[in-house]
Scaffold this motif. Structure first.
Motif, PDB file in Angstrom:
ATOM      1  N   TYR A  57     -75.471  46.968 -55.108  1.00 15.54           N
ATOM      2  CA  TYR A  57     -75.232  48.128 -55.976  1.00 15.54           C
ATOM      3  C   TYR A  57     -73.754  48.505 -55.989  1.00 15.54           C
ATOM      4  O   TYR A  57     -73.205  48.847 -57.041  1.00 15.54           O
ATOM      5  CB  TYR A  57     -76.078  49.327 -55.538  1.00 15.54           C
ATOM      6  CG  TYR A  57     -75.987  50.446 -56.538  1.00 15.54           C
ATOM      7  CD1 TYR A  57     -76.795  50.454 -57.665  1.00 15.54           C
ATOM      8  CD2 TYR A  57     -75.046  51.461 -56.393  1.00 15.54           C
ATOM      9  CE1 TYR A  57     -76.678  51.455 -58.617  1.00 15.54           C
ATOM     10  CE2 TYR A  57     -74.925  52.462 -57.341  1.00 15.54           C
ATOM     11  CZ  TYR A  57     -75.744  52.463 -58.446  1.00 15.54           C
ATOM     12  OH  TYR A  57     -75.627  53.442 -59.404  1.00 15.54           O
ATOM     13  N   GLU A  66     -71.962  46.093 -58.189  1.00 18.12           N
ATOM     14  CA  GLU A  66     -72.279  46.394 -59.595  1.00 18.12           C
ATOM     15  C   GLU A  66     -71.513  47.620 -60.086  1.00 18.12           C
ATOM     16  O   GLU A  66     -71.046  47.652 -61.223  1.00 18.12           O
ATOM     17  CB  GLU A  66     -73.783  46.610 -59.756  1.00 18.12           C
ATOM     18  CG  GLU A  66     -74.602  45.352 -59.610  1.00 18.12           C
ATOM     19  CD  GLU A  66     -76.097  45.625 -59.492  1.00 18.12           C
ATOM     20  OE1 GLU A  66     -76.534  46.767 -59.762  1.00 18.12           O
ATOM     21  OE2 GLU A  66     -76.822  44.700 -59.114  1.00 18.12           O
ATOM     22  N   LYS A  87     -68.965  47.818 -63.110  1.00 20.51           N
ATOM     23  CA  LYS A  87     -69.236  48.754 -64.208  1.00 20.51           C
ATOM     24  C   LYS A  87     -68.002  49.590 -64.546  1.00 20.51           C
ATOM     25  O   LYS A  87     -67.669  49.762 -65.717  1.00 20.51           O
ATOM     26  CB  LYS A  87     -70.410  49.659 -63.820  1.00 20.51           C
ATOM     27  CG  LYS A  87     -70.741  50.737 -64.840  1.00 20.51           C
ATOM     28  CD  LYS A  87     -72.061  51.408 -64.470  1.00 20.51           C
ATOM     29  CE  LYS A  87     -71.858  52.799 -63.972  1.00 20.51           C
ATOM     30  NZ  LYS A  87     -73.126  53.476 -63.648  1.00 20.51           N
TER      31      LYS A  87
END
Length: 121
Positions: free
Chosen positions: A16, A19, A23
């Motif tokens: 996460y 990511e 992002k």
């Protein structure tokens, strides 16, 4: 993926975190080094080192908290000293909010760096 990675106890949060960096920063930051271990008091540990031509950003999780350290031209910044209001617990929303705030701080030039020298000046 290695067998050690598949057995890492905080794999979900490690993924996460990666990511979230992707992002908010896209290709502006590259993951240079990834370390992780289950040896940190059974709670897991991971460190991600990102860099671009200007900054080195180290995201580190250990013992229920994470830190973000930034290096720039010989200067240093502990992100949470400037953002004491942000939570740094291992929750997806905390990770996301910290990385979003970091990206905004970099883009807006709102980060205060410190130089540590041997001379008291």
């Amino acid at each position: 993926m290695t067998k050690k990675y598949e057995k890492f106890i905080n794999k979900r949060y490690l993924d996460y975190t990666k990511e979230s960096f992707l992002k908010y920063f896209g290709q502006k930051l590259l993951l240079k080094k990834e370390e992780h271990s289950n040896e940190a008091t059974g709670m897991g540990f991971y460190r991600l080192t990102y860099a671009n031509s200007k900054y080195q950003i180290i995201f580190e999780y250990e013992r229920l908290r994470f830190t973000i350290k930034i290096k720039w031209e010989g200067a240093f910044l502990n992100f949470f000293l400037q953002h004491k209001d942000l939570p740094n617990t291992l929750k997806e929303e905390s990770i996301d909010e910290a990385i979003f705030t970091l990206e905004n701080g970099i883009n807006n030039g709102n980060l205060e760096f410190f130089r540590i020298s041997k001379k008291a000046r």
